[in-house]
Design an enzyme around this catalytic site. Structure first.
Site: not given
Length: 256
Positions: A32, A107, A158, A191, A202
């Site tokens: 996004k 959301r 990542r 992270r 998530r």
């Protein structure tokens, strides 16, 4: 040279249109942020992130910011009514007149309903009997669809450099030397919210929370699904086609 001239002409035309609101839906890792930046660059409209807005209000010590800071300090979520005030104040600014890209909002279906009511009152109603008002399109909602396993690879792979901030992905864009930054040789880090156990939660939360938002816009025939399991360039081209396809002879065909 001809292709470059054609792209420049297309971008100039896009920057003169009233694009209206663009809403991007998609789970973490769907791209996004990347696509929002492409839209901003082509159409010259701002990207609006509720997270950035909250941080800005807190940093400036506004009344809304102080209230939000106290709530977040207690570990609680900022309630919708407070969030609506922060979003509304931003959407009333002059740079949003031609349109904007919403990042992280709405959301929930309730937030989507509030946004529709806000736009109806603040934008569309104000045009009645006033031919000088610029044309504004209703929101266009683009849902980025990504295979679950692909998302896991994107997110768990990542890595970032703690020194220069450069991002890598060990599956798709690895560093030249394993776990070391190409630029300064720093040890790459993961992270906390990119760890697999966190990511699973998530993605589950996103699916539960956002499905009603997609259903809300699908019922209004405003939802456009885009396959995001492709290259960035292919996805961007389709999104531009969706936005540009709303216009006929320079005017929005969606009943503005």
């Amino acid at each position: 040279m001809a292709n470059e001239t054609s792209r420049t002409t297309a971008n100039d035309a896009a920057r003169n249109r009233n694009i209206g609101p663009v809403i991007l839906l998609g789970p973490p890792g769907a791209g996004k942020g990347t696509q929002a930046r492409q839209i901003v660059e082509r159409y010259g409209i701002p990207q609006i992130s509720t997270g950035d807005l909250l941080r800005d209000h807190v940093a400036r010590g506004t009344e809304l910011g102080l209230e939000a800071k106290a709530i977040m300090a207690r570990g609680e979520l900022v309630p919708d009514e407070l969030l609506y005030g922060i979003v509304a104040s931003r959407l009333r600014e002059a740079d949003c007149k031609r349109g904007f890209v919403l990042d992280g909002f709405p959301r929930t279906a309730a937030q989507a309903g509030w946004l529709d009511a806000f736009l109806e009152k603040e934008v569309f109603d104000n045009k009645v009997g006033n031919p000088d008002k610029s044309e504004t399109c209703p929101p266009i909602v683009i849902q980025l669809l990504v295979d679950y396993n692909q998302l896991l690879l994107r997110l768990t792979g990542r890595r970032s450099c703690p020194t220069c901030g450069r991002l890598y992905n060990i599956h798709f864009q690895p560093p030249l030397v394993d776990e070391l930054c190409d630029c300064d040789g720093s040890k790459l880090v993961i992270r906390d919210d990119d760890r697999e156990e966190v990511i699973s939660g998530r993605l589950a939360a996103y699916e539960t929370q956002t499905r009603p938002v997609a259903q809300y816009y699908r019922a209004q025939r405003r939802l456009v699904a885009v396959n995001a399991d492709r290259s960035m360039e292919e996805i961007t081209a389709q999104i531009f086609g969706v936005i540009d396809g709303r216009f006929l002879d320079g005017h929005c065909r969606d009943g503005c």
